[in-house]
Design a protein around this motif. Structure first.
Motif, PDB file in Angstrom:
ATOM      1  N   VAL A  92       0.872  -1.180   0.000  1.00 58.05           N
ATOM      2  CA  VAL A  92       0.000   0.000   0.000  1.00 58.05           C
ATOM      3  C   VAL A  92       0.908   1.228   0.000  1.00 58.05           C
ATOM      4  O   VAL A  92       1.980   1.224   0.583  1.00 58.05           O
ATOM      5  CB  VAL A  92      -1.003   0.044   1.186  1.00 58.05           C
ATOM      6  N   ASP A  93       0.432   2.268  -0.687  1.00 59.11           N
ATOM      7  CA  ASP A  93       1.324   3.379  -1.014  1.00 59.11           C
ATOM      8  C   ASP A  93       0.669   4.722  -0.695  1.00 59.11           C
ATOM      9  O   ASP A  93      -0.250   5.154  -1.386  1.00 59.11           O
ATOM     10  CB  ASP A  93       1.658   3.279  -2.520  1.00 59.11           C
ATOM     11  N   ASP A  94       1.129   5.352   0.399  1.00 65.27           N
ATOM     12  CA  ASP A  94       0.767   6.732   0.722  1.00 65.27           C
ATOM     13  C   ASP A  94      -0.749   6.916   0.880  1.00 65.27           C
ATOM     14  O   ASP A  94      -1.352   7.811   0.296  1.00 65.27           O
ATOM     15  CB  ASP A  94       1.307   7.672  -0.371  1.00 65.27           C
ATOM     16  N   LEU A  95      -1.370   6.056   1.708  1.00 64.03           N
ATOM     17  CA  LEU A  95      -2.818   6.130   1.922  1.00 64.03           C
ATOM     18  C   LEU A  95      -3.153   7.138   3.022  1.00 64.03           C
ATOM     19  O   LEU A  95      -2.625   7.053   4.121  1.00 64.03           O
ATOM     20  CB  LEU A  95      -3.376   4.762   2.339  1.00 64.03           C
ATOM     21  N   SER A  96      -4.037   8.068   2.698  1.00 62.27           N
ATOM     22  CA  SER A  96      -4.537   9.029   3.698  1.00 62.27           C
ATOM     23  C   SER A  96      -6.055   9.122   3.572  1.00 62.27           C
ATOM     24  O   SER A  96      -6.564   9.560   2.535  1.00 62.27           O
ATOM     25  CB  SER A  96      -3.938  10.419   3.479  1.00 62.27           C
ATOM     26  N   PHE A  97      -6.763   8.673   4.577  1.00 60.30           N
ATOM     27  CA  PHE A  97      -8.219   8.829   4.627  1.00 60.30           C
ATOM     28  C   PHE A  97      -8.705   8.479   6.033  1.00 60.30           C
ATOM     29  O   PHE A  97      -7.933   8.009   6.871  1.00 60.30           O
ATOM     30  CB  PHE A  97      -8.935   7.976   3.563  1.00 60.30           C
ATOM     31  N   LYS A  98      -9.994   8.721   6.280  1.00 57.44           N
ATOM     32  CA  LYS A  98     -10.597   8.413   7.584  1.00 57.44           C
ATOM     33  C   LYS A  98     -11.702   7.388   7.404  1.00 57.44           C
ATOM     34  O   LYS A  98     -12.419   7.407   6.395  1.00 57.44           O
ATOM     35  CB  LYS A  98     -11.201   9.678   8.204  1.00 57.44           C
ATOM     36  N   LEU A  99     -11.827   6.506   8.390  1.00 57.38           N
ATOM     37  CA  LEU A  99     -12.973   5.603   8.468  1.00 57.38           C
ATOM     38  C   LEU A  99     -13.816   6.063   9.647  1.00 57.38           C
ATOM     39  O   LEU A  99     -13.384   5.985  10.798  1.00 57.38           O
ATOM     40  CB  LEU A  99     -12.521   4.153   8.668  1.00 57.38           C
ATOM     41  N   ASP A 100     -15.002   6.573   9.338  1.00 58.47           N
ATOM     42  CA  ASP A 100     -15.880   7.080  10.397  1.00 58.47           C
ATOM     43  C   ASP A 100     -16.556   5.918  11.112  1.00 58.47           C
ATOM     44  O   ASP A 100     -16.821   4.874  10.518  1.00 58.47           O
ATOM     45  CB  ASP A 100     -16.948   8.004   9.809  1.00 58.47           C
ATOM     46  N   GLU A 101     -16.867   6.123  12.384  1.00 59.41           N
ATOM     47  CA  GLU A 101     -17.507   5.041  13.137  1.00 59.41           C
ATOM     48  C   GLU A 101     -18.951   4.863  12.689  1.00 59.41           C
ATOM     49  O   GLU A 101     -19.604   5.801  12.214  1.00 59.41           O
ATOM     50  CB  GLU A 101     -17.431   5.317  14.637  1.00 59.41           C
ATOM     51  N   GLY A 102     -19.411   3.639  12.789  1.00 61.30           N
ATOM     52  CA  GLY A 102     -20.817   3.361  12.540  1.00 61.30           C
ATOM     53  C   GLY A 102     -21.216   3.156  11.098  1.00 61.30           C
ATOM     54  O   GLY A 102     -22.390   3.042  10.794  1.00 61.30           O
ATOM     55  N   LYS A 103     -20.246   3.101  10.173  1.00 61.72           N
ATOM     56  CA  LYS A 103     -20.585   2.925   8.760  1.00 61.72           C
ATOM     57  C   LYS A 103     -20.152   1.549   8.264  1.00 61.72           C
ATOM     58  O   LYS A 103     -19.207   0.947   8.784  1.00 61.72           O
ATOM     59  CB  LYS A 103     -19.882   3.984   7.898  1.00 61.72           C
ATOM     60  N   ILE A 104     -20.854   1.073   7.220  1.00 65.24           N
ATOM     61  CA  ILE A 104     -20.426  -0.147   6.532  1.00 65.24           C
ATOM     62  C   ILE A 104     -19.683   0.270   5.267  1.00 65.24           C
ATOM     63  O   ILE A 104     -20.247   0.945   4.395  1.00 65.24           O
ATOM     64  CB  ILE A 104     -21.618  -1.054   6.163  1.00 65.24           C
ATOM     65  N   TYR A 105     -18.414  -0.131   5.189  1.00 67.41           N
ATOM     66  CA  TYR A 105     -17.578   0.201   4.041  1.00 67.41           C
ATOM     67  C   TYR A 105     -17.374  -1.021   3.155  1.00 67.41           C
ATOM     68  O   TYR A 105     -17.166  -2.132   3.662  1.00 67.41           O
ATOM     69  CB  TYR A 105     -16.191   0.673   4.506  1.00 67.41           C
ATOM     70  N   GLY A 106     -17.413  -0.809   1.858  1.00 69.52           N
ATOM     71  CA  GLY A 106     -16.995  -1.838   0.912  1.00 69.52           C
ATOM     72  C   GLY A 106     -15.563  -1.532   0.493  1.00 69.52           C
ATOM     73  O   GLY A 106     -15.285  -0.424   0.020  1.00 69.52           O
ATOM     74  N   LEU A 107     -14.663  -2.480   0.701  1.00 71.36           N
ATOM     75  CA  LEU A 107     -13.269  -2.316   0.284  1.00 71.36           C
ATOM     76  C   LEU A 107     -13.061  -3.158  -0.960  1.00 71.36           C
ATOM     77  O   LEU A 107     -13.158  -4.387  -0.907  1.00 71.36           O
ATOM     78  CB  LEU A 107     -12.322  -2.765   1.414  1.00 71.36           C
ATOM     79  N   ILE A 108     -12.819  -2.507  -2.085  1.00 67.54           N
ATOM     80  CA  ILE A 108     -12.701  -3.248  -3.332  1.00 67.54           C
ATOM     81  C   ILE A 108     -11.427  -2.878  -4.086  1.00 67.54           C
ATOM     82  O   ILE A 108     -10.868  -1.801  -3.912  1.00 67.54           O
ATOM     83  CB  ILE A 108     -13.959  -3.079  -4.223  1.00 67.54           C
ATOM     84  N   GLY A 109     -10.995  -3.813  -4.886  1.00 67.49           N
ATOM     85  CA  GLY A 109      -9.773  -3.639  -5.672  1.00 67.49           C
ATOM     86  C   GLY A 109      -9.469  -4.947  -6.363  1.00 67.49           C
ATOM     87  O   GLY A 109      -9.926  -6.004  -5.926  1.00 67.49           O
ATOM     88  N   ARG A 110      -8.708  -4.878  -7.439  1.00 68.65           N
ATOM     89  CA  ARG A 110      -8.339  -6.104  -8.148  1.00 68.65           C
ATOM     90  C   ARG A 110      -7.354  -6.901  -7.302  1.00 68.65           C
ATOM     91  O   ARG A 110      -6.835  -6.394  -6.300  1.00 68.65           O
ATOM     92  CB  ARG A 110      -7.742  -5.750  -9.510  1.00 68.65           C
ATOM     93  N   ASN A 111      -7.074  -8.133  -7.692  1.00 67.17           N
ATOM     94  CA  ASN A 111      -6.093  -8.949  -6.964  1.00 67.17           C
ATOM     95  C   ASN A 111      -4.764  -8.200  -6.906  1.00 67.17           C
ATOM     96  O   ASN A 111      -4.311  -7.650  -7.913  1.00 67.17           O
ATOM     97  CB  ASN A 111      -5.889 -10.298  -7.659  1.00 67.17           C
ATOM     98  N   GLY A 112      -4.164  -8.167  -5.723  1.00 73.00           N
ATOM     99  CA  GLY A 112      -2.884  -7.484  -5.575  1.00 73.00           C
ATOM    100  C   GLY A 112      -2.998  -5.991  -5.369  1.00 73.00           C
ATOM    101  O   GLY A 112      -1.994  -5.281  -5.352  1.00 73.00           O
ATOM    102  N   ALA A 113      -4.235  -5.482  -5.184  1.00 73.14           N
ATOM    103  CA  ALA A 113      -4.428  -4.030  -5.024  1.00 73.14           C
ATOM    104  C   ALA A 113      -3.988  -3.536  -3.649  1.00 73.14           C
ATOM    105  O   ALA A 113      -3.786  -2.346  -3.448  1.00 73.14           O
ATOM    106  CB  ALA A 113      -5.887  -3.665  -5.267  1.00 73.14           C
ATOM    107  N   GLY A 114      -3.877  -4.474  -2.671  1.00 70.71           N
ATOM    108  CA  GLY A 114      -3.452  -4.077  -1.325  1.00 70.71           C
ATOM    109  C   GLY A 114      -4.540  -4.187  -0.274  1.00 70.71           C
ATOM    110  O   GLY A 114      -4.370  -3.717   0.862  1.00 70.71           O
ATOM    111  N   LYS A 115      -5.660  -4.841  -0.602  1.00 72.33           N
ATOM    112  CA  LYS A 115      -6.797  -4.907   0.335  1.00 72.33           C
ATOM    113  C   LYS A 115      -6.437  -5.647   1.626  1.00 72.33           C
ATOM    114  O   LYS A 115      -6.701  -5.165   2.722  1.00 72.33           O
ATOM    115  CB  LYS A 115      -8.005  -5.585  -0.329  1.00 72.33           C
ATOM    116  N   THR A 116      -5.861  -6.850   1.478  1.00 70.45           N
ATOM    117  CA  THR A 116      -5.532  -7.640   2.680  1.00 70.45           C
ATOM    118  C   THR A 116      -4.451  -6.948   3.500  1.00 70.45           C
ATOM    119  O   THR A 116      -4.498  -6.958   4.738  1.00 70.45           O
ATOM    120  CB  THR A 116      -5.091  -9.065   2.277  1.00 70.45           C
ATOM    121  N   THR A 117      -3.497  -6.317   2.833  1.00 68.03           N
ATOM    122  CA  THR A 117      -2.456  -5.563   3.560  1.00 68.03           C
ATOM    123  C   THR A 117      -3.089  -4.435   4.359  1.00 68.03           C
ATOM    124  O   THR A 117      -2.768  -4.233   5.537  1.00 68.03           O
ATOM    125  CB  THR A 117      -1.408  -4.998   2.588  1.00 68.03           C
TER     126      THR A 117
END
Length: 296
Positions: free
Chosen positions: A21-46
Motif C-alpha cells: 500500500v502506497d501513501d494512503l490518507s483517509f478516515k474511516l468514520d464510526e458506525g458505517k459499513i464500508y466496501g473495500l474493493i480492488g483487483r487482486n494485488g491491489a493491497g486490500k488484505t495488507t
C-alpha cells in the motif's frame, strides 16, 4: 463502546522495494459499513492487516483519537479481523472453541452467537478441524458478528460459502448493524451480490487510494444511455464512454458522467432512456489497465 474513527495519514507498507500500500490518507468514520474493493494485488488484505494491527506501517501512521493503533492493547481489543484461517490444529468442538473466543472479546454476545450458529446450521459438537470449508467460513463470520467489536474487518469472509449461506450472512450484517452500529469493512470481489450493503466504497488500485466516496455519490458518476444510434451518439459525443452495445438501430452507451437535470431532460426529449450503472461496471472501468476510456 469507545469512539473509533480511524485516521490513516500517508500510510505505506513496503516489502523490500515493493509497496503493497502506497501513501494512503483517509478516515474511516464510526458506525458505517464500508466496501473495500480492488483487483487482486491491489493491497486490500495488507490494508486490513494494518487496521487490525497485524502489521506496522513502514511509514505513516494509523491513529484513533490521536493514539497509534499498532500494539496498543486498549485499542486493539476493539478490533476484530475475520479472515480465512488454518484450523487443522483446532481439535476441540465448536462450542468449546466459541467459549475460548468469548474470553478475549469484550463485547461478545454469546446468545447472539448461538442464534447465528442455528441460522448457519453449524454443528456445535463437531471438532472445528472436521468442519467443511463452507462451515468454517460460517464459523468465522459468526465470531466476527457476535464479537460486536467497534471495528469489524471481513477479508473475503464468505469464501467457501454457497449462495444461500452468503445471503444469510449479508442479511445478518444489515440486521445487526442496525441494532448495534459499528464500523464494518467488507473486502469483496462479489460486488453484484454485496453492493447494497455498502454506505461508502473504498477502491484501492495498485496500492493507492483510487477513491473513497458514499456509494450513492459514486453511482451518480455513471449512466447508461439507450435509444436510436443517431440520437445516442449525438448525446454522448463529448462524454467519457466506458462501454458501447449496438443491436440493430438501437445503441446503448455507458458513460462516466454525472448528468445534470438539464441533460436528463434533453435525453428524454430526444427519446433516450437513462439507466443506472452498477458498481461492478464502474469498478471494472475505473481500474482498467492502460487506456481505460473509449474515444469514440
Amino acid at each position: 463502546m469507545m469512539e473509533m474513527q480511524i485516521v490513516l495519514d500517508r500510510v505505506t507498507m513496503k516489502y523490500g522495494p515493493f509497496k503493497a500500500v502506497d501513501d494512503l490518507s483517509f478516515k474511516l468514520d464510526e458506525g458505517k459499513i464500508y466496501g473495500l474493493i480492488g483487483r487482486n494485488g491491489a493491497g486490500k488484505t495488507t490494508l486490513l492487516s494494518l487496521l487490525a494491527s497485524f502489521l506496522e506501517p513502514s511509514t505513516g501512521s494509523i491513529t484513533v483519537k490521536g493514539e497509534a493503533l499498532f500494539e496498543n492493547p486498549d485499542l486493539m481489543q476493539n478490533v476484530t479481523f475475520v479472515y480465512e484461517k488454518d484450523y487443522q490444529e483446532e481439535t476441540e468442538k465448536v462450542k468449546t472453541y466459541l467459549k475460548a473466543v468469548e474470553a478475549y472479546k469484550p463485547f461478545y454476545d454469546a446468545e447472539y452467537a448461538m442464534d447465528l450458529i442455528e441460522a448457519f446450521r453449524i454443528p456445535l459438537n463437531k471438532p472445528v478441524n472436521k468442519l467443511s470449508k463452507g462451515m468454517l467460513s460460517a464459523l468465522n463470520v459468526t465470531i466476527g458478528l457476535a464479537s460486536r467489536s467497534p471495528v469489524t474487518l471481513f477479508d473475503e469472509a464468505y469464501s467457501g460459502m454457497d449462495a444461500p449461506t452468503r445471503e444469510i450472512f449479508y442479511q445478518k450484517v444489515l440486521e445487526d448493524h442496525a441494532l448495534h452500529p459499528r464500523t464494518i469493512v467488507l473486502s469483496t470481489h462479489l460486488l453484484s451480490e454485496m453492493d447494497y450493503l455498502f454506505e461508502e466504497v473504498v477502491i484501492l488500485h495498485k496500492g493507492k487510494l483510487l477513491l473513497k466516496e458514499p456509494i450513492d455519490v459514486l453511482l451518480e458518476k455513471g449512466a447508461s444511455i439507450t435509444g436510436s444510434a443517431e440520437n445516442t451518439d449525438l448525446f454522448v459525443q463529448d462524454m467519457t464512454k466506458l462501454h458501447t452495445q449496438k443491436l440493430g438501430g438501437t445503441k446503448s452507451v455507458t458513460v462516466l458522467e454525472t448528468l445534470s437535470d438539464q441533460q436528463r431532460l434533453q435525453a428524454r426529449q430526444s427519446g433516450l432512456e437513462i439507466g443506472p450503472v452498477s458498481l461492478q461496471d464502474l469498478f471494472t472501468h475505473l481500474t482498467k489497465e492502460g487506456d481505460q476510456n473509449e474515444k469514440n
